[in-house]
Design an enzyme around this catalytic site. Sequence first.
Site, mmCIF file in Angstrom:
data_model
loop_
_atom_site.group_PDB
_atom_site.id
_atom_site.type_symbol
_atom_site.label_atom_id
_atom_site.label_comp_id
_atom_site.label_asym_id
_atom_site.label_seq_id
_atom_site.Cartn_x
_atom_site.Cartn_y
_atom_site.Cartn_z
ATOM 1 N N GLY A 265 33.159 32.848 41.408
ATOM 2 C CA GLY A 265 32.339 32.895 42.622
ATOM 3 C C GLY A 265 32.710 31.728 43.514
ATOM 4 N N GLU A 293 36.452 30.171 38.169
ATOM 5 C CA GLU A 293 37.461 30.500 39.182
ATOM 6 C C GLU A 293 36.700 30.619 40.487
ATOM 7 O OE1 GLU A 293 40.539 30.216 38.684
ATOM 8 O OE2 GLU A 293 40.333 29.983 36.521
ATOM 9 N N CYS A 327 39.457 36.539 46.754
ATOM 10 C CA CYS A 327 39.618 35.084 46.708
ATOM 11 C C CYS A 327 41.044 34.712 47.073
ATOM 12 C CB CYS A 327 39.282 34.579 45.322
ATOM 13 S SG CYS A 327 40.087 35.548 44.063
ATOM 14 N N GLU A 425 36.812 28.423 53.804
ATOM 15 C CA GLU A 425 36.881 29.810 53.326
ATOM 16 C C GLU A 425 35.905 30.667 54.136
ATOM 17 O OE1 GLU A 425 35.208 31.025 49.429
ATOM 18 O OE2 GLU A 425 37.114 32.017 49.048
HETATM 19 P P1 NAD Z 1 28.739 33.492 44.991
HETATM 20 O O1 NAD Z 1 29.152 32.127 44.589
HETATM 21 O O2 NAD Z 1 27.794 33.635 46.110
HETATM 22 O O3 NAD Z 1 28.066 34.218 43.724
HETATM 23 C C1 NAD Z 1 28.726 34.310 42.486
HETATM 24 C C2 NAD Z 1 27.687 34.519 41.414
HETATM 25 O O4 NAD Z 1 26.909 33.328 41.272
HETATM 26 C C3 NAD Z 1 26.690 35.634 41.723
HETATM 27 O O5 NAD Z 1 26.367 36.330 40.547
HETATM 28 C C4 NAD Z 1 25.506 34.860 42.255
HETATM 29 O O6 NAD Z 1 24.286 35.546 42.160
HETATM 30 C C5 NAD Z 1 25.519 33.648 41.346
HETATM 31 N N1 NAD Z 1 24.792 32.483 41.850
HETATM 32 C C6 NAD Z 1 24.559 32.129 43.131
HETATM 33 N N2 NAD Z 1 23.882 30.962 43.184
HETATM 34 C C7 NAD Z 1 23.677 30.571 41.895
HETATM 35 C C8 NAD Z 1 23.052 29.449 41.289
HETATM 36 N N3 NAD Z 1 22.493 28.486 42.015
HETATM 37 N N4 NAD Z 1 23.039 29.375 39.937
HETATM 38 C C9 NAD Z 1 23.612 30.336 39.185
HETATM 39 N N5 NAD Z 1 24.233 31.425 39.713
HETATM 40 C C10 NAD Z 1 24.264 31.543 41.049
HETATM 41 O O7 NAD Z 1 30.082 34.319 45.237
HETATM 42 P P2 NAD Z 1 30.270 35.811 45.771
HETATM 43 O O8 NAD Z 1 29.895 35.861 47.208
HETATM 44 O O9 NAD Z 1 29.680 36.806 44.845
HETATM 45 O O10 NAD Z 1 31.852 35.948 45.642
HETATM 46 C C11 NAD Z 1 32.714 35.398 46.577
HETATM 47 C C12 NAD Z 1 33.255 34.058 46.120
HETATM 48 O O11 NAD Z 1 33.892 34.216 44.849
HETATM 49 C C13 NAD Z 1 34.337 33.522 47.048
HETATM 50 O O12 NAD Z 1 34.172 32.137 47.202
HETATM 51 C C14 NAD Z 1 35.633 33.842 46.310
HETATM 52 O O13 NAD Z 1 36.711 33.026 46.660
HETATM 53 C C15 NAD Z 1 35.201 33.666 44.892
HETATM 54 N N6 NAD Z 1 36.067 34.401 43.966
HETATM 55 C C16 NAD Z 1 37.012 33.697 43.275
HETATM 56 C C17 NAD Z 1 37.880 34.356 42.419
HETATM 57 C C18 NAD Z 1 38.925 33.593 41.663
HETATM 58 O O14 NAD Z 1 39.512 34.141 40.725
HETATM 59 N N7 NAD Z 1 39.187 32.350 42.018
HETATM 60 C C19 NAD Z 1 37.782 35.742 42.265
HETATM 61 C C20 NAD Z 1 36.788 36.425 42.973
HETATM 62 C C21 NAD Z 1 35.934 35.747 43.827
#
Ligand code: NAD
Length: 543
Positions: A265, A293, A327, A425
């Site tokens: 995330g 990641e 990502c 980003e």
């Molecule tokens: P996000 O960080 O908003 O959410 C990811 C997960 O974390 C979700 O399940 C969300 O509900 C949870 N979350 C949010 N706040 C939290 C907290 N305080 N405590 C615990 N969990 C929490 O990301 P998103 O919008 O779902 O995905 C997009 C992001 O993911 C982008 O930044 C992207 O670059 C990244 N991403 C990275 C990869 C990689 O392999 N590097 C792959 C896919 C996505």
Amino acid sequence: MSLGTFSYPLPTNEPIQQYAPNSPEKAALQAAIKQLKSTEIDIPQYIGSQQVFTANKIAIHPPHEKSFTLGHFYEGGEEHVHQAIDAALAAKSTWASLSWENRAHIFLKAADLLATKYRYQIVAATMLGQGKNAYQAEIDAACELIDFLRFNVHYLSQIYQQQPLSPAGMHNRLEWRPLEGFVLAVSPFNFTAIGGNLPASAALCGNVVVWKPAYTQIYSANVFMQVLKEAGLPDGVINLIYVDGPVLGKVCFTNPTFAGVHFTGSTAVFNTMWKSIGENIHRYKSYPRIVGETGGKDFVLVHKSADVDVAVTALIRGAFEYQGQKCSAASRAYLPSNLAEAIKEKLISTLATITTGTPEDFSNFVNAVIDERAYTKIVGYIEAARKATDATIIAGGTYDDSVGYFIQPTVIATTNPHFTTMWEEIFGPVLTLYVYEAEEFEAAIELVDTTSPYALTGAIIAQDRVALELATRLLSNAAGNFYVNDKPTGAVVGQQPFGGARGSGTNDKAGSMLNLFRWLSARTIKEVYVPVTHYAYPFLSKD
Ligand code: NAD
């Protein structure tokens, strides 16, 4: 008890279905979409053997059709996190002691179910729930998820074979134990495959898991959970819950049996988690594994020797497939002054042939962004660029959320290499171009390397081998996945192990052996056949 050493050879990648006009797979996928849209489903949390419905019922809408309801999920609270941890720990001992082949066969069966019976259902669910077009959903929800399951079985069987030396008179062995406690898997919205892999890779190693997906991925996560159940995954091994992130963190990170987090995330959320784990470090039985990641600001660096068509294709596919919500999506490009005009012209004329709309019409290359929050954030970047004196929008820049969250693929040209959209980003269909002096290639490399805090993916487009070598060497820390004459997206399990460093994560390479090591804790056992019976060494004797 295993009466043999069973082999799991390297699999081949799941073939990609093309969904061309009049193909049988296109008809099957359209039928699956129709079927899913004909029934509103109720999606429970899965905790142990229970399907948990709560009073907090939340509707699921396709990003491209806000007024349509696909179904509902039932949000949980703190008590469900506790219940999920308890259910995981209750399942732990039986699961950890199950023979390797029986554990492996659950995931291999799940892969086969996804490749056959559930293929179109999970691809259709990903198209509808996450707004992917047919091809993007196929390479994610079918191929990548199937590959993760099959390749991880092979890699883990290789790890189990890694054993230490045993000189005469003794035997040494390594037991590859699961972690002591439970693993927390927290997954993002943008890949059904990542959602599945985060809990499954840890569970394959014998761990028990609490899995919380992004709310906007629950529709397809539910299909994967059904597949796992049908494949024979025992209750409690993976518990799927829907709770607010901070609530999840509060309960899991203060639990003494918290053994690790498998996260994908944004960087900001991962940093919050790491901090919270650090603050609670005194509570845990073991040092938790922290695997994340995270974000990216992925680059395409074009050299003066590049082929213009190769560069334009890398930019269009890299920046705009799945609306830039990968990502790995290309979001900043560095163009040499000798080719800049030709590349811009071709980019603009090619983008004019691309249509944006519902993925249910297969001719649309670009679809809606995931939700209102993302839409508002991306539009904010576009409007800021429109007002800026050092940037110009040269393609797209329009948007409309009356039916779904549609944003036209947008290209910004800037004269400032540190313009906001060159380093932050955005996670949307927005690409920013910066033109550098063609003869100052090393300075351009330096800019690429130092402009953004991320280091996930990047590409160099060049025909000159000296330039390729220079960029590959000088950018060795700028990307965990580096591409030569290709777009920076589309990593394939078994071919390009995926992950980045710096602000992009712990680089534990999903879909590789490296990642599986993080979910194992080795125990060394030394056995001596004829033990010594006196303490004295020969050197202690008198001459
Ligand atoms: P996000 O960080 O908003 O959410 C990811 C997960 O974390 C979700 O399940 C969300 O509900 C949870 N979350 C949010 N706040 C939290 C907290 N305080 N405590 C615990 N969990 C929490 O990301 P998103 O919008 O779902 O995905 C997009 C992001 O993911 C982008 O930044 C992207 O670059 C990244 N991403 C990275 C990869 C990689 O392999 N590097 C792959 C896919 C996505």
